[in-house]
Design a protein around this motif. Structure first.
Motif, PDB file in Angstrom:
ATOM      1  N   ALA A  14      -2.000  -6.791  13.116  1.00 26.71           N
ATOM      2  CA  ALA A  14      -0.832  -6.059  13.594  1.00 26.71           C
ATOM      3  C   ALA A  14      -1.030  -4.595  13.229  1.00 26.71           C
ATOM      4  O   ALA A  14      -1.163  -4.254  12.050  1.00 26.71           O
ATOM      5  CB  ALA A  14       0.442  -6.606  12.959  1.00 26.71           C
ATOM      6  N   VAL A  15      -1.075  -3.733  14.237  1.00 31.62           N
ATOM      7  CA  VAL A  15      -1.301  -2.304  14.022  1.00 31.62           C
ATOM      8  C   VAL A  15       0.043  -1.594  13.946  1.00 31.62           C
ATOM      9  O   VAL A  15       0.887  -1.733  14.840  1.00 31.62           O
ATOM     10  CB  VAL A  15      -2.154  -1.704  15.154  1.00 31.62           C
ATOM     11  CG1 VAL A  15      -2.416  -0.218  14.895  1.00 31.62           C
ATOM     12  CG2 VAL A  15      -3.472  -2.460  15.296  1.00 31.62           C
ATOM     13  N   LEU A  16       0.246  -0.838  12.876  1.00 30.20           N
ATOM     14  CA  LEU A  16       1.487  -0.108  12.665  1.00 30.20           C
ATOM     15  C   LEU A  16       1.220   1.390  12.745  1.00 30.20           C
ATOM     16  O   LEU A  16       0.355   1.914  12.036  1.00 30.20           O
ATOM     17  CB  LEU A  16       2.082  -0.442  11.297  1.00 30.20           C
ATOM     18  CG  LEU A  16       2.272  -1.926  10.966  1.00 30.20           C
ATOM     19  CD1 LEU A  16       2.840  -2.088   9.568  1.00 30.20           C
ATOM     20  CD2 LEU A  16       3.180  -2.591  11.981  1.00 30.20           C
ATOM     21  N   LYS A  17       1.961   2.081  13.599  1.00 28.79           N
ATOM     22  CA  LYS A  17       1.848   3.532  13.699  1.00 28.79           C
ATOM     23  C   LYS A  17       2.791   4.174  12.694  1.00 28.79           C
ATOM     24  O   LYS A  17       3.965   3.811  12.601  1.00 28.79           O
ATOM     25  CB  LYS A  17       2.175   4.009  15.111  1.00 28.79           C
ATOM     26  CG  LYS A  17       2.046   5.515  15.282  1.00 28.79           C
ATOM     27  CD  LYS A  17       2.279   5.941  16.721  1.00 28.79           C
ATOM     28  CE  LYS A  17       2.108   7.449  16.878  1.00 28.79           C
ATOM     29  NZ  LYS A  17       2.286   7.879  18.292  1.00 28.79           N
TER      30      LYS A  17
ATOM     31  N   PHE B 299      -3.702  -6.329   3.932  1.00 31.64           N
ATOM     32  CA  PHE B 299      -2.957  -5.122   4.297  1.00 31.64           C
ATOM     33  C   PHE B 299      -3.783  -3.905   3.907  1.00 31.64           C
ATOM     34  O   PHE B 299      -4.413  -3.879   2.847  1.00 31.64           O
ATOM     35  CB  PHE B 299      -1.608  -5.079   3.571  1.00 31.64           C
ATOM     36  CG  PHE B 299      -0.702  -3.979   4.045  1.00 31.64           C
ATOM     37  CD1 PHE B 299      -0.021  -4.100   5.238  1.00 31.64           C
ATOM     38  CD2 PHE B 299      -0.566  -2.815   3.313  1.00 31.64           C
ATOM     39  CE1 PHE B 299       0.800  -3.081   5.691  1.00 31.64           C
ATOM     40  CE2 PHE B 299       0.246  -1.781   3.756  1.00 31.64           C
ATOM     41  CZ  PHE B 299       0.941  -1.926   4.948  1.00 31.64           C
ATOM     42  N   ALA B 300      -3.790  -2.889   4.772  1.00 29.84           N
ATOM     43  CA  ALA B 300      -4.527  -1.661   4.468  1.00 29.84           C
ATOM     44  C   ALA B 300      -3.915  -0.498   5.234  1.00 29.84           C
ATOM     45  O   ALA B 300      -3.375  -0.673   6.338  1.00 29.84           O
ATOM     46  CB  ALA B 300      -6.012  -1.810   4.829  1.00 29.84           C
ATOM     47  N   ILE B 301      -4.005   0.683   4.640  1.00 34.16           N
ATOM     48  CA  ILE B 301      -3.541   1.914   5.270  1.00 34.16           C
ATOM     49  C   ILE B 301      -4.745   2.801   5.522  1.00 34.16           C
ATOM     50  O   ILE B 301      -5.595   2.982   4.643  1.00 34.16           O
ATOM     51  CB  ILE B 301      -2.504   2.633   4.386  1.00 34.16           C
ATOM     52  CG1 ILE B 301      -1.270   1.736   4.176  1.00 34.16           C
ATOM     53  CG2 ILE B 301      -2.087   3.970   4.997  1.00 34.16           C
ATOM     54  CD1 ILE B 301      -0.236   2.316   3.232  1.00 34.16           C
ATOM     55  N   SER B 302      -4.825   3.363   6.718  1.00 34.62           N
ATOM     56  CA  SER B 302      -5.955   4.214   7.068  1.00 34.62           C
ATOM     57  C   SER B 302      -5.988   5.461   6.195  1.00 34.62           C
ATOM     58  O   SER B 302      -4.947   6.011   5.827  1.00 34.62           O
ATOM     59  CB  SER B 302      -5.859   4.631   8.537  1.00 34.62           C
ATOM     60  OG  SER B 302      -6.786   5.655   8.833  1.00 34.62           O
TER      61      SER B 302
ATOM     62  N   GLY C 150       0.835  -1.189   0.000  1.00 38.61           N
ATOM     63  CA  GLY C 150       0.000   0.000   0.000  1.00 38.61           C
ATOM     64  C   GLY C 150       0.869   1.238   0.000  1.00 38.61           C
ATOM     65  O   GLY C 150       2.071   1.171   0.295  1.00 38.61           O
ATOM     66  N   ILE C 151       0.268   2.385  -0.323  1.00 36.57           N
ATOM     67  CA  ILE C 151       0.965   3.668  -0.337  1.00 36.57           C
ATOM     68  C   ILE C 151       0.191   4.639   0.544  1.00 36.57           C
ATOM     69  O   ILE C 151      -1.050   4.698   0.489  1.00 36.57           O
ATOM     70  CB  ILE C 151       1.091   4.206  -1.776  1.00 36.57           C
ATOM     71  CG1 ILE C 151       2.009   3.283  -2.597  1.00 36.57           C
ATOM     72  CG2 ILE C 151       1.628   5.637  -1.789  1.00 36.57           C
ATOM     73  CD1 ILE C 151       2.141   3.659  -4.065  1.00 36.57           C
ATOM     74  N   THR C 152       0.892   5.395   1.379  1.00 37.12           N
ATOM     75  CA  THR C 152       0.243   6.321   2.302  1.00 37.12           C
ATOM     76  C   THR C 152      -0.490   7.424   1.543  1.00 37.12           C
ATOM     77  O   THR C 152      -0.100   7.788   0.434  1.00 37.12           O
ATOM     78  CB  THR C 152       1.268   6.946   3.266  1.00 37.12           C
ATOM     79  OG1 THR C 152       2.304   7.582   2.506  1.00 37.12           O
ATOM     80  CG2 THR C 152       1.881   5.892   4.169  1.00 37.12           C
TER      81      THR C 152
ATOM     82  N   ILE D 157      -2.133   5.208  10.686  1.00 41.46           N
ATOM     83  CA  ILE D 157      -1.824   3.804  10.958  1.00 41.46           C
ATOM     84  C   ILE D 157      -1.991   2.961   9.698  1.00 41.46           C
ATOM     85  O   ILE D 157      -2.660   3.365   8.743  1.00 41.46           O
ATOM     86  CB  ILE D 157      -2.717   3.212  12.075  1.00 41.46           C
ATOM     87  CG1 ILE D 157      -4.191   3.215  11.654  1.00 41.46           C
ATOM     88  CG2 ILE D 157      -2.507   3.916  13.400  1.00 41.46           C
ATOM     89  CD1 ILE D 157      -5.091   2.428  12.595  1.00 41.46           C
ATOM     90  N   ALA D 158      -1.374   1.798   9.735  1.00 41.27           N
ATOM     91  CA  ALA D 158      -1.601   0.751   8.743  1.00 41.27           C
ATOM     92  C   ALA D 158      -1.839  -0.540   9.511  1.00 41.27           C
ATOM     93  O   ALA D 158      -1.493  -0.642  10.695  1.00 41.27           O
ATOM     94  CB  ALA D 158      -0.406   0.611   7.810  1.00 41.27           C
TER      95      ALA D 158
END
Length: 394
Positions: free
Chosen positions: A320-323, A287-290, A236-238, A295-296
């Motif tokens: 798994a939460v990624l900041k 996989f996903a980006i908010s 994904g891309i922010t 977060i992702a």
């Protein structure tokens, strides 16, 4: 007096822009499409069980009431769990949905088996009442990952068995193949940068991410690849376009008890390159980006379809939460969901996360408060196994 009038006009204009943006946000991304695969399951020994075709579906959900999704359509279209859970996409404005059927179902005597599909991408009119399939587009063999640009006029589809990327033009309700880009290696997922001028493609088997250049409807392989991590199945891309993240599955589409990573790619560098690796857990696939960019989430299989005697078996997978803090990405939480979680979708405001649990035929609903994610405990039942999920990608 004049200054005051100008000031008031500016304030009114600003308020109108905010109101328009808010209305646009609330109008978009109110639907989630879910690919249902009713042909494949796993027994307690981790053996795949193949059933006859004919019961797959593409389900369309309305999520305006965030805690209470509603099924607005169920279309009898084939879907497959064999591939990353991003084989479908929705155009900005939610006019169309595109769904790639990556695998055909072939009978041998009394048994069934999967084979790379005959290239179908289904076009669904979301504005019809009820939503309906209006066309089928032939692309490449085993179409898997999919992305639509923010302008809504171009789609890319990764053809795994053909080692290529299909380029589709979108004009109103007409979707057609306009080019096919050879990639030289198997590709599984793709994402556009927010400005639509580049795209990133995961070369899953050879552990790379490749860069595409986009000029209007002309797409060119830049012949620049980055080594990322083991088996980058998804990416994904922010929303600000500064970072790309690849979910490195590690074991060719399944969990194996070893930790896996998410690679962090700095897209502002020339050329782009990997600047960090984040350990997330076993078997990131969804996989996903908010849409907030804060977060992702990497959706971990954790052996939930493996033999119950396997040392890495868990009944449930996890999130798994990624900041994301500037260009620093770190894991901050791990939240249990259901069995064999696959797709993940954020609500348009980023306040809710929906995770499809394949083994349980349902969706876990999680609440997001800033960078804190919690499981509400609420499950939404589906008419089959959710193999993939997608909404409008920010």
């Amino acid at each position: 007096m004049i200054k005051s009038a100008v000031h008031v006009a500016r304030r009114v204009s600003a308020c109108m822009l905010v109101a328009f943006a808010s209305a646009t946000s609330s109008a978009w991304a109110q639907h989630v499409i879910v690919g249902i695969d009713s042909k494949v399951f796993w027994d307690e020994n981790g053996k795949p069980l193949f059933s006859p075709p004919g019961k797959d579906a593409v389900v369309i959900l309305d999520i305006k009431d965030r805690m209470n999704p509603r099924i607005v359509a169920s279309l009898p279209l084939m879907n497959s769990v064999f591939g990353p859970p991003v084989n479908l996409a929705i155009t900005p404005g939610e006019s169309l949905a595109l769904v790639a059927n990556s695998m055909d179902w072939v009978q041998e005597a009394d048994a069934w088996k999967a084979a790379p599909s005959s290239t179908d991408v289904f076009v669904i009119d979301l504005k019809a009442s009820p939503p309906a399939q209006i066309a089928t587009v032939k692309v490449g063999k085993q179409p898997s990952g999919m992305a639509i640009n923010r302008a809504g006029n171009l789609a890319l589809v990764t053809n795994r068995a053909d080692n290529s990327v299909a380029v589709l033009s979108i004009q109103g309700k007409e979707v057609k193949l306009i080019d096919t880009i050879p990639m030289g290696e198997q590709v599984s997922a793709v994402a556009f940068t927010p400005d639509g001028k580049r795209a990133l493609v995961s070369k899953n088997v050879n552990n790379k991410a490749a860069v595409l250049q986009v000029d209007g409807d002309k797409v060119t392989y830049a012949k620049y690849d980055m080594l990322v991590g083991l088996f980058p199945y998804n990416l994904g891309i922010t929303p600000n376009g500064k970072l790309a993240l690849t979910a490195n599955n590690g074991a060719s589409g399944s969990a194996d008890g070893n930790v896996d990573t998410v690679s962090v790619i700095d897209l502002e560098l020339t050329p782009p390159r990997v600047i960090d690796q984040v350990v997330v857990g076993d078997g990131p696939e969804g996989f996903a980006i908010s849409p907030t960019g804060r977060i992702a989430v990497a959706i971990l299989l954790r052996g939930s379809n493996a033999s119950k005697s396997a040392f890495f078996y868990h009944r449930n997978g996890s999130v798994a939460v990624l900041k994301i803090d500037g260009k620093k990405v770190r894991k901050i939480a791990d939240i249990e969901v259901g069995g064999l979680p696959e797709g993940a979708v954020f609500s348009p405001d980023g306040k809710y996360l929906y995770v499809g649990n394949y083994m349980d035929d349902d969706i876990s609903i999680l609440r997001v408060d800033g960078d804190k994610v919690s499981n509400t405990g609420k499950r939404f039942k589906l008419p089959g196994h959710p193999a993939s999920m997608r909404s409008v990608v920010p």
